[in-house]
Every structure is written in C-alpha cells, then in structure tokens.
Design a protein around this motif. Structure first.
Motif, PDB file in Angstrom:
ATOM      1  N   LEU A   7     -31.024  -8.286   4.553  1.00  0.00           N
ATOM      2  CA  LEU A   7     -29.592  -8.346   4.110  1.00  0.00           C
ATOM      3  C   LEU A   7     -29.380  -9.451   3.032  1.00  0.00           C
ATOM      4  O   LEU A   7     -29.694  -9.655   2.054  1.00  0.00           O
ATOM      5  CB  LEU A   7     -28.414  -7.666   4.291  1.00  0.00           C
ATOM      6  N   ASP A   8     -28.732 -10.255   4.358  1.00  0.00           N
ATOM      7  CA  ASP A   8     -28.776 -11.856   3.763  1.00  0.00           C
ATOM      8  C   ASP A   8     -29.482 -12.616   2.902  1.00  0.00           C
ATOM      9  O   ASP A   8     -29.265 -12.836   2.048  1.00  0.00           O
ATOM     10  CB  ASP A   8     -27.755 -13.057   4.883  1.00  0.00           C
ATOM     11  N   GLU A   9     -30.675 -12.671   3.284  1.00  0.00           N
ATOM     12  CA  GLU A   9     -31.729 -13.344   3.409  1.00  0.00           C
ATOM     13  C   GLU A   9     -32.241 -13.361   2.430  1.00  0.00           C
ATOM     14  O   GLU A   9     -32.512 -14.031   0.688  1.00  0.00           O
ATOM     15  CB  GLU A   9     -32.553 -13.311   4.073  1.00  0.00           C
ATOM     16  N   ALA A  10     -32.081 -11.810   2.343  1.00  0.00           N
ATOM     17  CA  ALA A  10     -32.588 -11.021   0.200  1.00  0.00           C
ATOM     18  C   ALA A  10     -31.211 -10.329  -0.594  1.00  0.00           C
ATOM     19  O   ALA A  10     -32.684 -11.155  -1.509  1.00  0.00           O
ATOM     20  CB  ALA A  10     -32.372  -9.389   1.218  1.00  0.00           C
ATOM     21  N   ARG A  60     -33.202 -14.375  -6.620  1.00  0.00           N
ATOM     22  CA  ARG A  60     -34.434 -15.395  -8.142  1.00  0.00           C
ATOM     23  C   ARG A  60     -35.296 -16.213  -7.364  1.00  0.00           C
ATOM     24  O   ARG A  60     -35.979 -15.921  -8.459  1.00  0.00           O
ATOM     25  CB  ARG A  60     -32.965 -16.043  -8.013  1.00  0.00           C
ATOM     26  N   ARG A  61     -35.118 -16.883  -6.591  1.00  0.00           N
ATOM     27  CA  ARG A  61     -35.809 -18.199  -6.567  1.00  0.00           C
ATOM     28  C   ARG A  61     -37.521 -17.362  -5.542  1.00  0.00           C
ATOM     29  O   ARG A  61     -37.973 -17.804  -5.932  1.00  0.00           O
ATOM     30  CB  ARG A  61     -35.169 -18.808  -4.816  1.00  0.00           C
ATOM     31  N   ARG A  62     -36.972 -16.722  -4.706  1.00  0.00           N
ATOM     32  CA  ARG A  62     -38.886 -15.976  -4.285  1.00  0.00           C
ATOM     33  C   ARG A  62     -39.668 -14.990  -6.003  1.00  0.00           C
ATOM     34  O   ARG A  62     -40.697 -14.064  -5.199  1.00  0.00           O
ATOM     35  CB  ARG A  62     -38.372 -15.182  -3.026  1.00  0.00           C
ATOM     36  N   LEU A  63     -38.752 -15.005  -7.065  1.00  0.00           N
ATOM     37  CA  LEU A  63     -39.166 -14.204  -8.124  1.00  0.00           C
ATOM     38  C   LEU A  63     -40.712 -14.332  -8.464  1.00  0.00           C
ATOM     39  O   LEU A  63     -41.514 -13.802  -8.481  1.00  0.00           O
ATOM     40  CB  LEU A  63     -38.359 -13.649  -9.144  1.00  0.00           C
ATOM     41  N   PRO A  64     -41.373 -16.044  -8.737  1.00  0.00           N
ATOM     42  CA  PRO A  64     -42.899 -16.094  -8.975  1.00  0.00           C
ATOM     43  C   PRO A  64     -42.601 -16.130  -7.440  1.00  0.00           C
ATOM     44  O   PRO A  64     -44.403 -15.173  -7.466  1.00  0.00           O
ATOM     45  CB  PRO A  64     -41.690 -18.055  -8.519  1.00  0.00           C
ATOM     46  N   ALA A  65     -42.994 -16.395  -6.410  1.00  0.00           N
ATOM     47  CA  ALA A  65     -44.016 -15.553  -5.486  1.00  0.00           C
ATOM     48  C   ALA A  65     -43.475 -13.860  -5.055  1.00  0.00           C
ATOM     49  O   ALA A  65     -45.251 -13.813  -4.815  1.00  0.00           O
ATOM     50  CB  ALA A  65     -43.422 -16.044  -3.901  1.00  0.00           C
ATOM     51  N   LEU A  66     -42.668 -13.031  -5.649  1.00  0.00           N
ATOM     52  CA  LEU A  66     -42.718 -12.144  -5.745  1.00  0.00           C
ATOM     53  C   LEU A  66     -44.512 -11.339  -6.615  1.00  0.00           C
ATOM     54  O   LEU A  66     -44.969 -10.684  -6.950  1.00  0.00           O
ATOM     55  CB  LEU A  66     -42.451 -10.802  -6.448  1.00  0.00           C
ATOM     56  N   TRP A  67     -44.585 -12.283  -7.858  1.00  0.00           N
ATOM     57  CA  TRP A  67     -45.598 -11.938  -8.860  1.00  0.00           C
ATOM     58  C   TRP A  67     -46.639 -12.343  -8.167  1.00  0.00           C
ATOM     59  O   TRP A  67     -47.587 -11.412  -8.567  1.00  0.00           O
ATOM     60  CB  TRP A  67     -45.312 -12.994 -10.510  1.00  0.00           C
ATOM     61  N   ARG A  68     -46.846 -13.454  -7.407  1.00  0.00           N
ATOM     62  CA  ARG A  68     -48.352 -13.905  -7.075  1.00  0.00           C
ATOM     63  C   ARG A  68     -48.646 -13.193  -6.338  1.00  0.00           C
ATOM     64  O   ARG A  68     -49.528 -11.930  -5.556  1.00  0.00           O
ATOM     65  CB  ARG A  68     -48.151 -15.360  -6.424  1.00  0.00           C
TER      66      ARG A  68
END
Length: 186
Positions: A160-163, A168-176
């Motif tokens: 939970l803490d990590e999520a 925000r930071r991992r949003l570009p990786a989510l798109w990929r």
C-alpha cells in the motif's frame, strides 16, 4: 474473483455472524455461499458506478443496499474512508480495524491493467496523478480490491505504501506495460 478481462472481485465478509457483501458480481452458487457464511446483513457498493449485481443480490437476500456510504453503514464493523467525492468520481473505501483490512472498489487494484512492471498493488490508472492519500494512514494486513486478487499478510502494508508513493512516477511505465496487458498484448 471471476475469470474475466476486468478481473472483477467481490467480497463477502463475516462479522459477528452477519455477512456483508461488497461490490457483488453474481454467479452460480453465490447466494448459497453467502448464506453458508451467516445471516446476510447488507450489500455495500463502494464506487458510484460499480452497480454490478448489487440490486439483484440484495433483493434475493432481502437486505438493504448502501451506495457509497460516506457516513458509514449502520451496524457494520467498518469505518468509511473518503477516496473521492466529486462529479466524476465518487468512491468510499472501508477500513475494518478488527481485521486490519482495507477494502477498495477501484482506488487500488492488482488487475493487470492497474500494474506498471512488477508492482504488486497499484492505484487506479485514472487516480495516479492524484492518489488517494487518505489511505496512507492505514497499515493493513489485508487489502481487498474490486479488481484483482487481494494482498495479504506482512506485505500488504508495504505494498500500500509503495502504491501510493509511486503512483505518479510510474504512470509512464503503466502506459508502456499495463495497458498492453489489458489488451492482451505481451
């Protein structure tokens, strides 16, 4: 959890002999399984648009429906937690202190289209820019999601803490990564 693309997940939670059904998806044998746990107490819909099979199941079980219960559910052991309350998104999460369980409809998930890379638990793609910080005050032993399997045990609080911290930071990786997973591309 149903075997389907959205990885929708419902929960039946027993507390003091009563069963609370959260974001139900009806399937063969669901009513019997619920009644086997105890006396049905109510159906809870955590997200305004998560109607799923709430009305039909509540009618068959003869229990009330509580839609986005921001003020809580009378008689339930859960505390409401505001996730979002505006025109485009109305969601409440539930904190069950006795079980150290956090229940979320869409705010958190483990379905493939939520995850960027090797994430175990993630903030919904549409909430990543403004993650639900109200959830950060909990250290759950169980995180139950409306999409994907739950996260349990010692890893739940750190997941939970990590999520929340990396949404925000991992949003570009989510798109990929995540959106390809959702479409079935590998």
């Amino acid at each position: 959890m149903l075997d389907e693309r959205l990885e929708r997940c419902s929960h039946a939670l027993r507390a003091e002999g009563r069963v609370w059904i959260v974001d139900p998806v009806d399937a063969h044998g669901v009513e019997e399984r619920i009644r086997g746990l105890g006396e049905p107490a109510g159906v809870i819909q955590l997200l305004d648009r998560h109607r799923r099979d709430s009305a039909a199941l509540a009618a068959r079980l003869d229990v009330p429906i509580h839609v986005t219960p921001f003020q809580g559910v009378p008689g339930a052991p859960f505390d409401p937690v505001l996730v979002a309350r505006h025109r485009l998104w109305r969601e409440v999460a539930l904190w069950w202190p006795e079980e150290q369980a956090l229940l979320c409809g869409d705010a958190l998930g483990t379905a493939a289209y939520y995850l960027a890379g090797r994430e175990r638990l993630a903030v919904h793609p549409f909430l990543r820019l403004v993650p639900p910080r109200a959830l950060a005050r909990f250290a759950p032993r169980h995180v139950l999601c409306g999409h994907g399997e739950g996260v349990h045990g010692e890893e739940a609080a750190s997941a939970l803490d990590e999520a929340l911290a990396t949404a925000r930071r991992r949003l570009p990786a989510l798109w990929r990564y995540g959106w390809r997973q959702a479409k079935g591309d590998r």
